[in-house]
Design a protein around this motif. Sequence first.
Motif, PDB file in Angstrom:
ATOM      1  N   VAL A 172      77.895 -52.223 -50.732  1.00 22.94           N
ATOM      2  CA  VAL A 172      77.769 -50.786 -50.465  1.00 22.94           C
ATOM      3  C   VAL A 172      76.355 -50.315 -50.778  1.00 22.94           C
ATOM      4  O   VAL A 172      75.729 -49.585 -49.999  1.00 22.94           O
TER       5      VAL A 172
ATOM      6  N   ARG B 259      72.087 -38.183 -53.909  1.00 22.71           N
ATOM      7  CA  ARG B 259      73.307 -38.802 -54.419  1.00 22.71           C
ATOM      8  C   ARG B 259      72.973 -39.910 -55.397  1.00 22.71           C
ATOM      9  O   ARG B 259      73.643 -40.093 -56.423  1.00 22.71           O
TER      10      ARG B 259
ATOM     11  N   SER C 225      75.895 -45.390 -42.209  1.00 24.80           N
ATOM     12  CA  SER C 225      76.411 -44.299 -43.042  1.00 24.80           C
ATOM     13  C   SER C 225      77.868 -44.004 -42.708  1.00 24.80           C
ATOM     14  O   SER C 225      78.689 -43.760 -43.603  1.00 24.80           O
ATOM     15  N   ASP C 226      78.193 -44.050 -41.428  1.00 25.98           N
ATOM     16  CA  ASP C 226      79.567 -43.823 -40.981  1.00 25.98           C
ATOM     17  C   ASP C 226      80.479 -44.954 -41.464  1.00 25.98           C
ATOM     18  O   ASP C 226      81.614 -44.712 -41.892  1.00 25.98           O
ATOM     19  N   ASP C 227      79.973 -46.183 -41.420  1.00 24.23           N
ATOM     20  CA  ASP C 227      80.770 -47.341 -41.841  1.00 24.23           C
ATOM     21  C   ASP C 227      81.120 -47.284 -43.321  1.00 24.23           C
ATOM     22  O   ASP C 227      82.201 -47.730 -43.728  1.00 24.23           O
ATOM     23  N   ILE C 228      80.207 -46.773 -44.134  1.00 22.89           N
ATOM     24  CA  ILE C 228      80.465 -46.685 -45.571  1.00 22.89           C
ATOM     25  C   ILE C 228      81.691 -45.816 -45.837  1.00 22.89           C
ATOM     26  O   ILE C 228      82.497 -46.101 -46.724  1.00 22.89           O
ATOM     27  N   GLU C 229      81.865 -44.771 -45.039  1.00 21.36           N
ATOM     28  CA  GLU C 229      83.006 -43.863 -45.209  1.00 21.36           C
ATOM     29  C   GLU C 229      84.271 -44.406 -44.546  1.00 21.36           C
ATOM     30  O   GLU C 229      85.373 -44.014 -44.919  1.00 21.36           O
ATOM     31  N   ASP C 230      84.107 -45.292 -43.550  1.00 22.62           N
ATOM     32  CA  ASP C 230      85.253 -45.739 -42.747  1.00 22.62           C
ATOM     33  C   ASP C 230      85.652 -47.187 -43.007  1.00 22.62           C
ATOM     34  O   ASP C 230      86.198 -47.856 -42.124  1.00 22.62           O
ATOM     35  N   GLN C 231      85.403 -47.684 -44.210  1.00 23.58           N
ATOM     36  CA  GLN C 231      85.671 -49.097 -44.490  1.00 23.58           C
ATOM     37  C   GLN C 231      87.140 -49.460 -44.273  1.00 23.58           C
ATOM     38  O   GLN C 231      87.448 -50.475 -43.630  1.00 23.58           O
TER      39      GLN C 231
ATOM     40  N   ARG D 156      69.134 -36.362 -43.774  1.00 23.67           N
ATOM     41  CA  ARG D 156      70.078 -37.401 -44.174  1.00 23.67           C
ATOM     42  C   ARG D 156      69.493 -38.268 -45.274  1.00 23.67           C
ATOM     43  O   ARG D 156      70.198 -38.659 -46.211  1.00 23.67           O
TER      44      ARG D 156
ATOM     45  N   ASN E 208      81.839 -53.445 -39.200  1.00 19.93           N
ATOM     46  CA  ASN E 208      81.535 -52.533 -40.295  1.00 19.93           C
ATOM     47  C   ASN E 208      80.431 -53.143 -41.149  1.00 19.93           C
ATOM     48  O   ASN E 208      80.513 -54.306 -41.549  1.00 19.93           O
TER      49      ASN E 208
END
Length: 268
Positions: A223, A266, A192-198, A259, A208
């Motif tokens: 994604v 979404r 989940s963090d990686d999706i935002e921090d690509q 979560r 990632n």
Amino acid sequence: MVSAFGSSSETLGRAALHHLEGGGSRVRARLAVDAGVALSLDETTITAIAASSELVHNASLIHDDIQDGEQLRRGRPAVWTKFGMDVAICVGDAMLSNAATMLALTRAPVLPELLLTFNRCVLETIHGQCQDLEVVSNAGLSFSGYSRIATAKSAPLLALPLELSLITAARDDWLMLAREAATNFALAYQISDDIEDQLRDAAQGSPNAVAVLQNVDGVVDPVAMAIRVADEAWAAAACQASALPDGAGETMAEMARRRLSSALERVA
């Protein structure tokens, strides 16, 4: 945690307090407190396990910021940017030492087992961090390799408060399930963090999930696939944590459920 630095040198104490005053979600402390209450542990023991688990996590954050070159932590200057790299290393080391010392406050007959578990979780985290640092490109990284790295550097310290509480309560037969729940929770959180921090991860060359999935045959939308894998891990973590005895893992289970629910909303 603050009292652990009461006898420290002025610089060490100020640097440690600067980091601790930055706040944070205190997830590991909450896991320890709620598990300890559920398992009927005494207040001193619960507090000691919570402080120990949280201190070792914060030690890892201070060292991570140095390794990653992150100048901010929780919207404030990271310890190394405000006090220098040498002091930051000392603060992280002191937190590790204090975290181990906290466990002695439990005065539990199982103290040797607590210390062995603490040491194992710390070493597993260090090995995971080293594996993370060794990755130079996502191109040659398989998704199973990514998963091993993602969980190795996060899962042990998420499992730690649950494991320490279960050992103290003489519920050792549930330790494996606690580790499995923490592993799935850590994987879901990291993806989940990686999706935002690509973009940031691409610039730093950090592992990632989305970048790794781009190179997997048959994956059309990396994604969407990352979200799907994360949701499956959230669901598994919730199921496994909720099965721990006397509701000891209910806090982790509820975090995972929230979560998962947010992700499903979404998509809908």
